[in-house]
Design a protein around this motif. Structure first.
Motif, mmCIF file in Angstrom:
data_model
loop_
_atom_site.group_PDB
_atom_site.id
_atom_site.type_symbol
_atom_site.label_atom_id
_atom_site.label_comp_id
_atom_site.label_asym_id
_atom_site.label_seq_id
_atom_site.Cartn_x
_atom_site.Cartn_y
_atom_site.Cartn_z
ATOM 1 N N UNK A 21 85.917 45.205 48.737
ATOM 2 C CA UNK A 21 85.051 45.209 47.553
ATOM 3 C C UNK A 21 85.571 44.235 46.500
ATOM 4 N N UNK A 22 86.887 44.173 46.333
ATOM 5 C CA UNK A 22 87.451 43.209 45.383
ATOM 6 C C UNK A 22 87.270 41.782 45.888
ATOM 7 N N UNK A 23 87.351 41.595 47.198
ATOM 8 C CA UNK A 23 87.106 40.270 47.778
ATOM 9 C C UNK A 23 85.663 39.859 47.498
ATOM 10 N N UNK A 24 84.729 40.785 47.650
ATOM 11 C CA UNK A 24 83.317 40.479 47.356
ATOM 12 C C UNK A 24 83.123 40.155 45.882
ATOM 13 N N UNK A 25 83.783 40.910 45.023
ATOM 14 C CA UNK A 25 83.661 40.653 43.588
ATOM 15 C C UNK A 25 84.171 39.250 43.246
ATOM 16 N N UNK A 74 76.851 47.097 54.020
ATOM 17 C CA UNK A 74 76.635 46.100 52.980
ATOM 18 C C UNK A 74 77.825 45.162 52.844
ATOM 19 N N UNK A 75 79.027 45.717 52.902
ATOM 20 C CA UNK A 75 80.234 44.882 52.833
ATOM 21 C C UNK A 75 80.279 43.931 54.014
ATOM 22 N N UNK A 76 79.992 44.457 55.191
ATOM 23 C CA UNK A 76 80.008 43.630 56.400
ATOM 24 C C UNK A 76 78.989 42.494 56.306
ATOM 25 N N UNK A 90 89.963 34.360 48.558
ATOM 26 C CA UNK A 90 89.719 35.506 47.687
ATOM 27 C C UNK A 90 90.458 36.752 48.176
ATOM 28 N N UNK A 91 90.705 36.842 49.475
ATOM 29 C CA UNK A 91 91.496 37.947 50.016
ATOM 30 C C UNK A 91 92.932 37.856 49.480
ATOM 31 N N UNK A 92 93.466 36.637 49.426
ATOM 32 C CA UNK A 92 94.807 36.426 48.864
ATOM 33 C C UNK A 92 94.829 36.773 47.372
ATOM 34 N N UNK A 93 93.783 36.346 46.649
ATOM 35 C CA UNK A 93 93.709 36.665 45.220
ATOM 36 C C UNK A 93 93.605 38.175 45.000
ATOM 37 N N UNK A 94 92.826 38.852 45.851
ATOM 38 C CA UNK A 94 92.683 40.310 45.732
ATOM 39 C C UNK A 94 94.018 40.999 46.002
ATOM 40 N N UNK A 95 94.760 40.490 46.952
ATOM 41 C CA UNK A 95 96.085 41.043 47.244
ATOM 42 C C UNK A 95 97.013 40.865 46.044
#
Length: 132
Positions: A21-25, A74-76, A90-95
């Motif tokens: 969800x944070x990656x999507x945001x 929806x996420x998928x 964005x996955x790295x940023x979310x981490x």
């Protein structure tokens, strides 16, 4: 022992879902994300964080189906619409956000509350017009 394993798997799944969800945001805010992917992403994030569900949670079994089925679907879908390189960055940023603490966006929070209040007022007026 199996119940502990299932509970651990469920916790890991929930953690990954929250991370996505944070990656999507973050992808929604990214200029490299196509407009249609942004539209899906913001709808999924808004629905996931919204206190109002399509099917209320107090309805036995059905109440949680939207959280168990609709949000992951929806996420998928949103992740498939976003370019892979954008997702990875964005996955790295979310981490990093997870490690350093999440920033608070009061404007967006207030905006969502305002939208739901206006929606509730509109529904109330429609119901009152039907009664009288």
């Amino acid at each position: 022992m199996k119940a502990d394993n299932k509970l651990t798997n469920l916790k890991n799944y929930a953690r990954k879902l929250k991370q996505d969800l944070f990656v999507l945001y973050l992808s929604y805010k990214d200029n490299r994300t196509p407009w249609y992917a942004k539209a899906v992403a913001i709808c999924v994030v808004a629905y996931a964080f919204s206190p109002i569900d399509l099917i209320p949670d107090f309805i036995p079994v059905l109440g949680y189906l939207d959280d168990i089925i609709l949000v992951p679907l929806g996420i998928s879908l949103a992740l498939k619409l976003i370019p892979p390189h954008v997702i990875e960055e964005n996955r790295e940023m979310a981490e990093n956000m997870k490690k350093n603490g999440k920033p608070k966006n009061w404007f967006v929070g207030i905006l969502f509350i305002l939208i739901w209040v206006l929606f509730a007022v509109w529904v109330g007026k429609v119901i009152l017009l039907e009664i009288y």
